[in-house]
Design a protein around this motif. Sequence first.
Motif, PDB file in Angstrom:
ATOM      1  N   GLU A  32       0.882  -1.163   0.000  1.00 51.32           N
ATOM      2  CA  GLU A  32       0.000   0.000   0.000  1.00 51.32           C
ATOM      3  C   GLU A  32       0.922   1.215   0.000  1.00 51.32           C
ATOM      4  O   GLU A  32       1.871   1.271   0.791  1.00 51.32           O
ATOM      5  CB  GLU A  32      -0.865  -0.011   1.256  1.00 51.32           C
ATOM      6  CG  GLU A  32      -1.853   1.114   1.347  1.00 51.32           C
ATOM      7  CD  GLU A  32      -2.754   0.997   2.578  1.00 51.32           C
ATOM      8  OE1 GLU A  32      -3.670   1.809   2.679  1.00 51.32           O
ATOM      9  OE2 GLU A  32      -2.519   0.125   3.425  1.00 51.32           O
ATOM     10  N   LEU A  41       4.277   7.289   2.213  1.00 58.07           N
ATOM     11  CA  LEU A  41       4.236   6.162   3.129  1.00 58.07           C
ATOM     12  C   LEU A  41       3.997   4.901   2.319  1.00 58.07           C
ATOM     13  O   LEU A  41       3.125   4.870   1.451  1.00 58.07           O
ATOM     14  CB  LEU A  41       3.118   6.346   4.160  1.00 58.07           C
ATOM     15  CG  LEU A  41       3.158   7.646   4.957  1.00 58.07           C
ATOM     16  CD1 LEU A  41       1.929   7.765   5.848  1.00 58.07           C
ATOM     17  CD2 LEU A  41       4.426   7.736   5.775  1.00 58.07           C
ATOM     18  N   ALA A  43       3.613   0.621   2.866  1.00 62.71           N
ATOM     19  CA  ALA A  43       3.478  -0.504   3.796  1.00 62.71           C
ATOM     20  C   ALA A  43       3.522  -1.790   2.983  1.00 62.71           C
ATOM     21  O   ALA A  43       2.791  -1.934   1.998  1.00 62.71           O
ATOM     22  CB  ALA A  43       2.174  -0.402   4.579  1.00 62.71           C
ATOM     23  N   ASP A  45       3.348  -6.003   3.355  1.00 64.01           N
ATOM     24  CA  ASP A  45       2.999  -7.114   4.244  1.00 64.01           C
ATOM     25  C   ASP A  45       4.066  -8.195   4.189  1.00 64.01           C
ATOM     26  O   ASP A  45       4.355  -8.739   3.117  1.00 64.01           O
ATOM     27  CB  ASP A  45       1.649  -7.720   3.850  1.00 64.01           C
ATOM     28  CG  ASP A  45       0.480  -6.811   4.186  1.00 64.01           C
ATOM     29  OD1 ASP A  45       0.681  -5.844   4.954  1.00 64.01           O
ATOM     30  OD2 ASP A  45      -0.630  -7.067   3.690  1.00 64.01           O
ATOM     31  N   ALA A 106      12.674   3.146   7.882  1.00 59.13           N
ATOM     32  CA  ALA A 106      11.983   1.862   7.769  1.00 59.13           C
ATOM     33  C   ALA A 106      11.843   1.244   9.149  1.00 59.13           C
ATOM     34  O   ALA A 106      12.752   1.330   9.967  1.00 59.13           O
ATOM     35  CB  ALA A 106      12.772   0.923   6.851  1.00 59.13           C
ATOM     36  N   ASP A 107      10.685   0.624   9.399  1.00 59.10           N
ATOM     37  CA  ASP A 107      10.509  -0.143  10.631  1.00 59.10           C
ATOM     38  C   ASP A 107       9.544  -1.288  10.361  1.00 59.10           C
ATOM     39  O   ASP A 107       8.722  -1.229   9.455  1.00 59.10           O
ATOM     40  CB  ASP A 107      10.026   0.740  11.792  1.00 59.10           C
ATOM     41  CG  ASP A 107       8.591   1.194  11.627  1.00 59.10           C
ATOM     42  OD1 ASP A 107       7.676   0.410  11.916  1.00 59.10           O
ATOM     43  OD2 ASP A 107       8.387   2.347  11.202  1.00 59.10           O
ATOM     44  N   THR A 109       6.657  -3.582  12.049  1.00 57.68           N
ATOM     45  CA  THR A 109       5.700  -3.659  13.151  1.00 57.68           C
ATOM     46  C   THR A 109       4.593  -4.638  12.784  1.00 57.68           C
ATOM     47  O   THR A 109       3.925  -4.453  11.765  1.00 57.68           O
ATOM     48  CB  THR A 109       5.081  -2.266  13.438  1.00 57.68           C
ATOM     49  OG1 THR A 109       6.124  -1.326  13.659  1.00 57.68           O
ATOM     50  CG2 THR A 109       4.172  -2.317  14.649  1.00 57.68           C
ATOM     51  N   VAL A 112       4.419  -5.912   9.257  1.00 59.90           N
ATOM     52  CA  VAL A 112       4.279  -4.910   8.199  1.00 59.90           C
ATOM     53  C   VAL A 112       5.538  -4.054   8.181  1.00 59.90           C
ATOM     54  O   VAL A 112       5.917  -3.472   9.193  1.00 59.90           O
ATOM     55  CB  VAL A 112       3.036  -4.014   8.422  1.00 59.90           C
ATOM     56  CG1 VAL A 112       2.947  -2.945   7.337  1.00 59.90           C
ATOM     57  CG2 VAL A 112       1.770  -4.856   8.455  1.00 59.90           C
ATOM     58  N   ASN A 114       7.100  -0.771   7.257  1.00 61.53           N
ATOM     59  CA  ASN A 114       6.644   0.596   7.001  1.00 61.53           C
ATOM     60  C   ASN A 114       7.820   1.440   6.555  1.00 61.53           C
ATOM     61  O   ASN A 114       8.835   1.527   7.253  1.00 61.53           O
ATOM     62  CB  ASN A 114       6.031   1.194   8.268  1.00 61.53           C
ATOM     63  CG  ASN A 114       4.797   0.442   8.694  1.00 61.53           C
ATOM     64  OD1 ASN A 114       3.786   0.466   8.015  1.00 61.53           O
ATOM     65  ND2 ASN A 114       4.891  -0.247   9.818  1.00 61.53           N
ATOM     66  N   GLU A 116       8.978   5.310   5.122  1.00 60.81           N
ATOM     67  CA  GLU A 116       8.586   6.709   5.019  1.00 60.81           C
ATOM     68  C   GLU A 116       9.659   7.429   4.226  1.00 60.81           C
ATOM     69  O   GLU A 116      10.833   7.380   4.577  1.00 60.81           O
ATOM     70  CB  GLU A 116       8.435   7.341   6.393  1.00 60.81           C
ATOM     71  CG  GLU A 116       7.919   8.748   6.333  1.00 60.81           C
ATOM     72  CD  GLU A 116       7.627   9.327   7.707  1.00 60.81           C
ATOM     73  OE1 GLU A 116       7.972  10.518   7.904  1.00 60.81           O
ATOM     74  OE2 GLU A 116       7.085   8.611   8.570  1.00 60.81           O
TER      75      GLU A 116
END
Length: 142
Positions: A32, A41, A43, A45, A106-107, A109, A112, A114, A116
């Motif tokens: 996404e 942003l 994301a 999976d 990047a992280d 969680t 996912v 993520n 930015e």
Amino acid sequence: MTLMRFDPFRELDRWTEQALAGSRNLRTMPMEALRRGHRFLVALDLPGVTQDDIDVTVERNVLTVRARRAPLAQEGDDVIVDERPHGEFSRQLFLGENLDATKLTADLTDGVLNLEIPVSEASKPRKISLSDRPVTTAAAGQ
């Protein structure tokens, strides 16, 4: 365009993998992506993938995400059903010149990844103030 929405080579790879594997279980990372203010942003999976099994790299304007997921089965196990994809997954995003890839974060969680990516300062809209100098009209009268 900031993120390439369609990559024909990637789609060809997916179709080839599907044909050779003989199943609909492709090695993909559902994604996404959106713009929120002055940042993008993304994301991806990646359920069951640990932080140590993810590589995020940027080279020129290409962001590459690689992830590895090992199968749960070990030698000697009697596998009943194995529908989860495992192996190496990768996804490439083509970044526009208006993004500042040096400030990408990047992280991971809850499965996912993520990302930015901020819009570069040079690409942000800025207000230009008018000077207080009077404009000469000599050129206009001639």
